[in-house]
Each structure stands twice: as C-alpha cells, then as structure tokens.
Design an enzyme around this catalytic site. Sequence first.
Site, short mmCIF file in Angstrom:
data_model
loop_
_atom_site.label_atom_id
_atom_site.label_comp_id
_atom_site.label_asym_id
_atom_site.label_seq_id
_atom_site.Cartn_x
_atom_site.Cartn_y
_atom_site.Cartn_z
N GLN A 156 -12.50 49.96 -22.88
CA GLN A 156 -12.79 49.62 -24.42
C GLN A 156 -13.90 48.95 -24.40
OE1 GLN A 156 -10.47 48.97 -26.54
NE2 GLN A 156 -12.28 48.40 -27.72
N ASP A 178 -12.83 59.35 -24.98
CA ASP A 178 -12.89 59.14 -26.30
C ASP A 178 -14.14 59.81 -27.64
OD1 ASP A 178 -12.29 56.53 -27.63
OD2 ASP A 178 -13.40 55.77 -25.73
N LYS A 182 -2.99 50.13 -28.38
CA LYS A 182 -2.77 51.78 -27.99
C LYS A 182 -2.21 52.35 -26.47
CE LYS A 182 -8.14 51.81 -28.92
NZ LYS A 182 -9.16 51.57 -28.27
#
Length: 297
Positions: free
Chosen positions: A96, A119, A52
């Site tokens: 994460q 997210d 990422k």
Amino acid sequence: MTDIIDGKAVAEGIRAELESSVGALKDAGVTPGLATVLMSDDPASETYVSMKQRDCEEVGIEGIHVEIDPDAPASELYDAIDELNDDPEVHGILVQMPVPEHVDSRRVLRAIDPTKDADGFHPENVGMLVAGHPRFKPCTPHGVQKLLASANVDTEGKDAVVVGRSNIVGKPMANLLVQKADGGNATVTVCHSRTADLAAKTREADIVVAAAGVPEMIDGEMLSDGVTVIDVGVNRVDADTEKGYELVGDVDFESAKEKASAITPVPGGVGPMTRAMLLYNTVKAAGIREGVEVELP
C-alpha cells in the site's frame, strides 16, 4: 438521456464472475492468495487495505496481511517482500502506497516478484504493457477499460484525451487506449499541468479520462456534445456536511453530464473497479503460477 455509468454494479458483476474463476482454481487444488503490506499509520491507507482484504474474502481469495511499523528500517519492508515472494501460497502482492519517506518506493516496486505484481507496476510488467503483451494491467486503467465496454463505448478510431500523466493511471491508461487490441485502437492525446489550452484538447475528444487530481478542473464548457467522460479523480473538498467535506472528481459532474452521452460519477464510478481488478490480477496470477487455465471476466 445521459448514461450514468454505475461502477459499483459493473464491479459487482466482475466479482461474481471471479467467484466462479476462484472455484475453478480450487477444484484444481489451488487457492489464490493476495498479500497486502502496510507500512503506514495513515487512516485512509488502513481503510483501503481493510477493504481489499474484505473483497478477497467475498470472492474466496485467501487474504494475507502484513503490517510494518512506519518507523522501522526500510530493510524490514524489503525482507517482508522477499518472504512473500518465496511463499508458494501467495500469488499476488500489493504494498500500500505511500510508504514512509525513508523508504525508496521505486525499490519497493522492483523488489516484488513481477509474476506476483498484483498492481502491475513492476518495471518488467510496465514494459510488457507498453510492448503490447501485458501480463497484468494496472488496476485503475484496466477498470476504466471495463467501464467503457460496459457502456458499449467503442474506442476504435476515436479521439481520446487522458488528463494526467501519473505512472499509476495516466501513462498506462494512454498505453491501453492506443494498443492494437480490444479496448484500444484510439488516437490518444495525453494532457497535463504543462498543457497549453487544455480546453481546446478536451473539446476535440470523443472520450475524456480525467486523472489529474484537481477538483472539478473540467466542466461542461470544455467538452463536446456526446462525449464519454471517465472521472478517475477523488478529491476531498470542504463542504457544509456532517463530515465537513465531500468527495468530488476532477470533472464538474453537473455541467459535464449536460454534454456527455455517458459519464462516471464520483464516488461510485471508477473506485469500485480498481478494487475489482486487483482481485482479477490475483486470480490471473494464480492461474499462471500454478499452470491452471482459468476463465476471467
């Protein structure tokens, strides 16, 4: 001929367009910033985060990475999130998952500023999605929408079956497909581990999105001719390979492609799109926060 939907190629196209979007923001004096937070020593999580960060660098997003000892008190993670919430150079935040057992993952999601929730999992953003006015769409379901559009699959009036009911994929996927909006207007059935006669449901579908996390649970016998199959699953199974394993989806690809008009492979299907849409949400968040109108792919 079955259309094998190339998620890697579609994702590359989106990233290329996002480079232009980032350029427009920089012309207005804004550099989008994405913060990744890792509280784990799991090698897979470390790999995901590094990928990422590399994606950010490629499109011109400023990557900020925070690592926290997985044995540290949960308060260290919450404090780090608070600091990122207050940092004007950070426009998107991603913690994460999974986090250690002593950390409340729900509290983690609630702690993130919903306007920086890259997210799309904060309860406020989930509510906005369900209400039909999404601020940020969760990355994987949004990526699936983009893949369907790339394959010229019209969802309007179609029967769609989503196999899986997770908060990350299944539920938001169903919500997106049922919305009165582009990429929606489908009649949606959500199936799961308690569904009686799953095959009867999938055989009626024009579109099947498999996101249950069970290796090759759906095969060609469970599908109708001409169906579109989107396989979200990524499962590691033992195999006679150099690594000792191979990655397979929730769909038995070889038998399913005999029935499908379009299908995603694993790997190379949905996975690259999830990462691309994280960048999308970060760029969108920067535009909203800084009051700069920016075109998005």
